[in-house]
Write a protein that holds these residues in place. Structure first.
Motif, PDB file in Angstrom:
ATOM      1  N   ALA A   1       0.834  -1.208   0.000  1.00 52.14           N
ATOM      2  CA  ALA A   1       0.000   0.000   0.000  1.00 52.14           C
ATOM      3  C   ALA A   1       0.864   1.252   0.000  1.00 52.14           C
ATOM      4  CB  ALA A   1      -0.962   0.004   1.186  1.00 52.14           C
ATOM      5  N   ALA A   2       1.924   1.224  -0.809  1.00 51.11           N
ATOM      6  CA  ALA A   2       2.850   2.350  -0.920  1.00 51.11           C
ATOM      7  C   ALA A   2       2.485   3.226  -2.115  1.00 51.11           C
ATOM      8  CB  ALA A   2       4.281   1.832  -1.071  1.00 51.11           C
ATOM      9  N   ALA A   3       3.129   4.384  -2.192  1.00 48.64           N
ATOM     10  CA  ALA A   3       3.022   5.232  -3.377  1.00 48.64           C
ATOM     11  C   ALA A   3       4.105   4.811  -4.365  1.00 48.64           C
ATOM     12  CB  ALA A   3       3.190   6.696  -3.006  1.00 48.64           C
ATOM     13  N   VAL A   4       3.704   4.501  -5.597  1.00 51.24           N
ATOM     14  CA  VAL A   4       4.639   4.148  -6.660  1.00 51.24           C
ATOM     15  C   VAL A   4       4.326   5.043  -7.855  1.00 51.24           C
ATOM     16  CG1 VAL A   4       5.562   2.334  -8.131  1.00 51.24           C
ATOM     17  CG2 VAL A   4       4.715   1.764  -5.842  1.00 51.24           C
ATOM     18  N   VAL A   5       5.321   5.780  -8.321  1.00 55.20           N
ATOM     19  CA  VAL A   5       5.111   6.753  -9.396  1.00 55.20           C
ATOM     20  C   VAL A   5       6.143   6.517 -10.489  1.00 55.20           C
ATOM     21  CG1 VAL A   5       5.070   9.196 -10.015  1.00 55.20           C
ATOM     22  CG2 VAL A   5       4.218   8.463  -7.773  1.00 55.20           C
ATOM     23  N   LYS A   6       5.667   6.303 -11.711  1.00 56.18           N
ATOM     24  CA  LYS A   6       6.590   6.240 -12.839  1.00 56.18           C
ATOM     25  C   LYS A   6       6.918   7.663 -13.276  1.00 56.18           C
ATOM     26  CE  LYS A   6       7.482   4.352 -17.408  1.00 56.18           C
ATOM     27  NZ  LYS A   6       6.985   3.579 -18.559  1.00 56.18           N
TER      28      LYS A   6
ATOM     29  N   GLY B   1      11.506   7.310 -16.997  1.00 57.88           N
ATOM     30  CA  GLY B   1      11.370   5.859 -16.988  1.00 57.88           C
ATOM     31  C   GLY B   1      11.669   5.208 -15.660  1.00 57.88           C
ATOM     32  N   ARG B   2      12.227   5.965 -14.700  1.00 60.98           N
ATOM     33  CA  ARG B   2      12.478   5.424 -13.373  1.00 60.98           C
ATOM     34  C   ARG B   2      11.201   5.482 -12.529  1.00 60.98           C
ATOM     35  NH1 ARG B   2      16.954   8.565 -10.563  1.00 60.98           N
ATOM     36  NH2 ARG B   2      15.747  10.322 -11.413  1.00 60.98           N
ATOM     37  N   PHE B   3      11.219   4.759 -11.397  1.00 59.59           N
ATOM     38  CA  PHE B   3      10.056   4.695 -10.524  1.00 59.59           C
ATOM     39  C   PHE B   3      10.416   5.211  -9.133  1.00 59.59           C
ATOM     40  CE2 PHE B   3       9.099   1.768 -13.854  1.00 59.59           C
ATOM     41  CZ  PHE B   3       7.723   1.765 -13.986  1.00 59.59           C
ATOM     42  N   PHE B   4       9.570   6.083  -8.614  1.00 58.03           N
ATOM     43  CA  PHE B   4       9.704   6.588  -7.252  1.00 58.03           C
ATOM     44  C   PHE B   4       8.772   5.788  -6.348  1.00 58.03           C
ATOM     45  CE2 PHE B   4       7.874   9.415  -3.986  1.00 58.03           C
ATOM     46  CZ  PHE B   4       9.017   9.725  -3.267  1.00 58.03           C
ATOM     47  N   LEU B   5       9.304   5.239  -5.245  1.00 57.49           N
ATOM     48  CA  LEU B   5       8.525   4.442  -4.300  1.00 57.49           C
ATOM     49  C   LEU B   5       8.667   5.047  -2.912  1.00 57.49           C
ATOM     50  CD1 LEU B   5      10.269   2.335  -6.346  1.00 57.49           C
ATOM     51  CD2 LEU B   5       8.711   0.712  -5.286  1.00 57.49           C
ATOM     52  N   ALA B   6       7.549   5.206  -2.206  1.00 55.21           N
ATOM     53  CA  ALA B   6       7.590   5.822  -0.880  1.00 55.21           C
ATOM     54  C   ALA B   6       6.526   5.217   0.018  1.00 55.21           C
ATOM     55  CB  ALA B   6       7.387   7.331  -0.983  1.00 55.21           C
TER      56      ALA B   6
ATOM     57  N   TYR C   1       5.919   2.905   6.700  1.00 58.06           N
ATOM     58  CA  TYR C   1       7.304   3.349   6.526  1.00 58.06           C
ATOM     59  C   TYR C   1       7.371   4.804   6.072  1.00 58.06           C
ATOM     60  CZ  TYR C   1       8.715  -1.523   6.970  1.00 58.06           C
ATOM     61  OH  TYR C   1       8.928  -2.788   7.442  1.00 58.06           O
ATOM     62  N   GLN C   2       8.523   5.402   6.351  1.00 61.83           N
ATOM     63  CA  GLN C   2       8.765   6.801   6.020  1.00 61.83           C
ATOM     64  C   GLN C   2       9.794   6.938   4.898  1.00 61.83           C
ATOM     65  OE1 GLN C   2       9.327   8.892   9.658  1.00 61.83           O
ATOM     66  NE2 GLN C   2       9.509  10.911   8.726  1.00 61.83           N
ATOM     67  N   ASP C   3      10.381   5.823   4.484  1.00 66.65           N
ATOM     68  CA  ASP C   3      11.525   5.850   3.581  1.00 66.65           C
ATOM     69  C   ASP C   3      11.099   5.811   2.116  1.00 66.65           C
ATOM     70  OD1 ASP C   3      13.864   5.268   5.669  1.00 66.65           O
ATOM     71  OD2 ASP C   3      12.139   4.007   6.146  1.00 66.65           O
ATOM     72  N   ALA C   4      11.964   6.364   1.259  1.00 66.08           N
ATOM     73  CA  ALA C   4      11.695   6.422  -0.177  1.00 66.08           C
ATOM     74  C   ALA C   4      12.905   5.922  -0.952  1.00 66.08           C
ATOM     75  CB  ALA C   4      11.347   7.848  -0.597  1.00 66.08           C
ATOM     76  N   GLU C   5      12.654   5.425  -2.154  1.00 61.71           N
ATOM     77  CA  GLU C   5      13.720   4.929  -3.023  1.00 61.71           C
ATOM     78  C   GLU C   5      13.299   5.083  -4.474  1.00 61.71           C
ATOM     79  OE1 GLU C   5      14.168   0.549  -2.630  1.00 61.71           O
ATOM     80  OE2 GLU C   5      12.354   0.678  -1.402  1.00 61.71           O
ATOM     81  N   VAL C   6      14.254   4.912  -5.373  1.00 58.67           N
ATOM     82  CA  VAL C   6      14.005   5.018  -6.810  1.00 58.67           C
ATOM     83  C   VAL C   6      14.509   3.754  -7.484  1.00 58.67           C
ATOM     84  CG1 VAL C   6      14.676   6.207  -8.934  1.00 58.67           C
ATOM     85  CG2 VAL C   6      13.998   7.536  -6.929  1.00 58.67           C
ATOM     86  N   PHE C   7      13.664   3.168  -8.334  1.00 57.58           N
ATOM     87  CA  PHE C   7      14.055   1.996  -9.118  1.00 57.58           C
ATOM     88  C   PHE C   7      14.423   2.434 -10.524  1.00 57.58           C
ATOM     89  CE2 PHE C   7      12.691  -1.279 -12.232  1.00 57.58           C
ATOM     90  CZ  PHE C   7      13.663  -2.234 -11.943  1.00 57.58           C
TER      91      PHE C   7
ATOM     92  N   PHE D   1      17.683  -0.454  -6.938  1.00 61.65           N
ATOM     93  CA  PHE D   1      16.880   0.385  -6.060  1.00 61.65           C
ATOM     94  C   PHE D   1      17.825   1.268  -5.251  1.00 61.65           C
ATOM     95  CE2 PHE D   1      14.036  -3.089  -6.997  1.00 61.65           C
ATOM     96  CZ  PHE D   1      12.782  -2.498  -7.056  1.00 61.65           C
ATOM     97  N   SER D   2      17.644   2.579  -5.334  1.00 57.94           N
ATOM     98  CA  SER D   2      18.529   3.527  -4.656  1.00 57.94           C
ATOM     99  C   SER D   2      17.740   4.329  -3.628  1.00 57.94           C
ATOM    100  CB  SER D   2      19.172   4.487  -5.664  1.00 57.94           C
ATOM    101  OG  SER D   2      19.907   3.775  -6.637  1.00 57.94           O
ATOM    102  N   TYR D   3      18.239   4.350  -2.409  1.00 55.80           N
ATOM    103  CA  TYR D   3      17.602   5.106  -1.332  1.00 55.80           C
ATOM    104  C   TYR D   3      17.735   6.598  -1.606  1.00 55.80           C
ATOM    105  CZ  TYR D   3      16.662   6.791   3.416  1.00 55.80           C
ATOM    106  OH  TYR D   3      16.154   7.442   4.507  1.00 55.80           O
ATOM    107  N   VAL D   4      16.633   7.357  -1.449  1.00 55.28           N
ATOM    108  CA  VAL D   4      16.666   8.792  -1.752  1.00 55.28           C
ATOM    109  C   VAL D   4      16.228   9.658  -0.580  1.00 55.28           C
ATOM    110  CG1 VAL D   4      16.397   8.501  -4.246  1.00 55.28           C
ATOM    111  CG2 VAL D   4      14.356   8.678  -2.790  1.00 55.28           C
ATOM    112  N   GLY D   5      15.969   9.065   0.589  1.00 58.42           N
ATOM    113  CA  GLY D   5      15.634   9.886   1.743  1.00 58.42           C
ATOM    114  C   GLY D   5      14.329   9.488   2.395  1.00 58.42           C
TER     115      GLY D   5
END
Length: 491
Positions: free
Chosen positions: A96-101, A105-110, A122-128, A135-139
């Motif tokens: 039940a996270a936020a996933v944004v293309k 072409g990358r995806f933001f997940l939070a 969770y409070q953490d976000a990453e980019v695929f 998957f890279s942690y972005v804050g």
């Protein structure tokens, strides 16, 4: 509205040579509007995952709920060539996270819920990045969230809204700036929401609608507008369609990128239902230019056949056909069907029969269209229809009985030439020296990338240096005649 009018004019002309064809059924056919067969098993058991089509033809399944109601921290990538899934570990579970293309072409997940659906999440976000499957942690978000959603705005920032069992998360949205990995807060939302739908508008803002109160309750009918310039929310309307009230969109089954909801004319398509004056289903389109919702006119009712309701909706790559996964209430073994709708004409292809799922199988997942195979990947089969503890790793590959196709032989050819192709920074388009012309470039999901019109220019230079690498479709119109050509961009 000029751009969308041109798009509609192109497809109106193209419609004279476009047909919906019924495909020959294979030995797998068991009715229900499609050919149904088991696909490869995923590496993880999961239900209620987020599924997306990647630009290279693969499909990815993010997170969800593993068997035992455990928040899943893996993504499964489906490769149609090998007919198999490959697992990649995410930095955090995403249920039940936020996933944004994003546009590149990358995806933001939070965000996302803890095990057993425990909030606030969770409070953490990453980019695929699909280019290297990393998957890279972005804050961190300012507020932990689950049952949240997002969309990328015209200025490149990502708007994230919604929160379950979390009044702060439900009341205030956040922004993520990809270029700086920077998070910031917005003003208060007009209506605190969990599980909303977020849609970008062509004026740079966004509409937020649907969802329910943070501690549960009835779906909201109201719509609010986010002003990206002033960083504020305001009430937009009390209904999706004020002159035709009561329509509801259930966001829990909208688990795919908004780019995959785009119709051939640039509008976003949703399935909706209402309870009064009678219970009914409809297709509703949102116009990002005018910020209005409109009911699609159909030539038959969506439940004038086997289905009593609809679990999911997916569009083909060009946004010409809509496919609805229908079901029958409280029946086991579980009967389902695929209803096909031609979005140009509103014609409903209603199957006469249903397909029966395997013993004990229930649908709790999402469909995803594969633009290469022109088949649907369905993930999210549960062994129970009563709880969230029994997810499986089963998948189905669904081949619709009806697909949209264009007979290009009936379209008069004219001397369109594009070079170089593949392209890097630019391409030159050779056009007829006289007469009005229009050029439209879309990506393989039907999203408009570039458009230009004119009269009597022989050579046109089209810049491609800032476009993501991949395949694009050029549609050219000249004096009422059409031609299409694929353009590959490499960097």
């Amino acid at each position: 509205m000029v751009m969308r009018t041109h798009v509609l004019e192109i497809w109106k002309a193209l419609r004279t040579s476009a047909v919906v064809v019924m495909l020959p059924l294979s030995t797998w056919a068991q009715g229900g509007g499609a050919v149904w067969e088991y696909g490869p098993v995923m590496n993880q058991t999961r239900i209620y995952a987020y599924t997306a089509a990647l630009d290279d033809g693969r499909q990815i399944v993010f997170g969800g709920r593993e068997s035992g109601f455990i928040s899943c921290s893996y993504a499964d990538v489906f490769n149609y060539e090998s007919n198999s899934f490959t697992a990649f570990e995410m930095n955090y579970p995403r249920d039940a996270a936020a996933v944004v293309k994003m546009n590149d072409g990358r995806f933001f997940l939070a965000g996302g819920g803890y095990d057993y659906g425990i909030a606030p999440g969770y409070q953490d976000a990453e980019v695929f990045d699909p280019a290297d499957n990393t998957f890279s942690y972005v804050g961190e978000l300012f507020i932990p969230r689950m049952q949240c959603a997002g969309a990328q705005l015209a200025d490149g920032r990502v708007l994230i809204a919604g929160g379950w069992y979390n009044p702060d998360g439900a009341a205030v949205a956040e922004l993520f700036t990809p270029s700086m990995s920077l998070f910031s807060m917005t003003g208060s939302m007009n209506t605190p929401r969990a599980a909303p739908v977020v849609l970008p508008c062509n004026d740079g803002g966004a509409l937020v609608f649907g969802g329910w109160p943070t501690y549960g309750g009835d779906l909201y009918t109201s719509v609010e507008y986010y002003d990206a310039v002033n960083n504020t929310f305001s009430e937009f309307s009390s209904e999706l369609i004020p002159e035709d009230p009561g329509w509801l969109v259930h966001s829990s089954t909208e688990s795919r990128p908004i780019q995959e909801k785009v119709m051939f004319d640039g509008r976003y398509l949703f399935k909706a239902y209402r309870n009064t004056p009678v219970f009914e289903w409809a297709l509703i389109a949102f116009d990002p230019d005018t910020k209005t919702f409109e009911r699609i006119s159909l030539d038959a009712g969506l439940t004038d056949g086997p289905p009593e309701g609809f679990y999911d909706l997916v569009l083909d790559a060009g946004g010409h056909m809509a496919y609805l996964l229908g079901y029958t209430y409280e029946t086991t073994p579980y009967p389902v069907c695929l209803v096909s709708v031609d979005l140009h004409t509103g014609h409903v292809y209603m199957p006469e029969t249903s397909f029966t799922l395997g013993a004990g199988e229930w649908i709790m997942g999402t469909m995803s269209w594969n633009r290469v195979t022109e088949k649907i990947l369905f993930t999210g089969i549960s062994w129970s229809g009563a709880d969230y503890f029994n997810g499986s790793n089963l998948t189905y590959i669904i081949e619709p009985d009806y697909r949209y196709t264009v007979d290009m032989e009936t379209i008069a050819e004219w001397n369109l030439s594009v070079y170089p192709n593949p392209a890097h920074d630019q391409v030159q388009i050779e056009l007829p020296p006289e007469g009005n012309w229009m050029l439209l470039v879309t990506d393989m999901f039907g999203n408009r990338v570039w458009q230009q019109s004119g009269n009597g220019k022989e050579i046109l230079v089209m810049p491609t240096g800032l476009w993501p690498a991949g395949m694009y479709l050029l549609t050219a119109e000249h004096n009422g005649r059409l031609q299409t050509m694929k353009i590959q961009v490499v960097h």
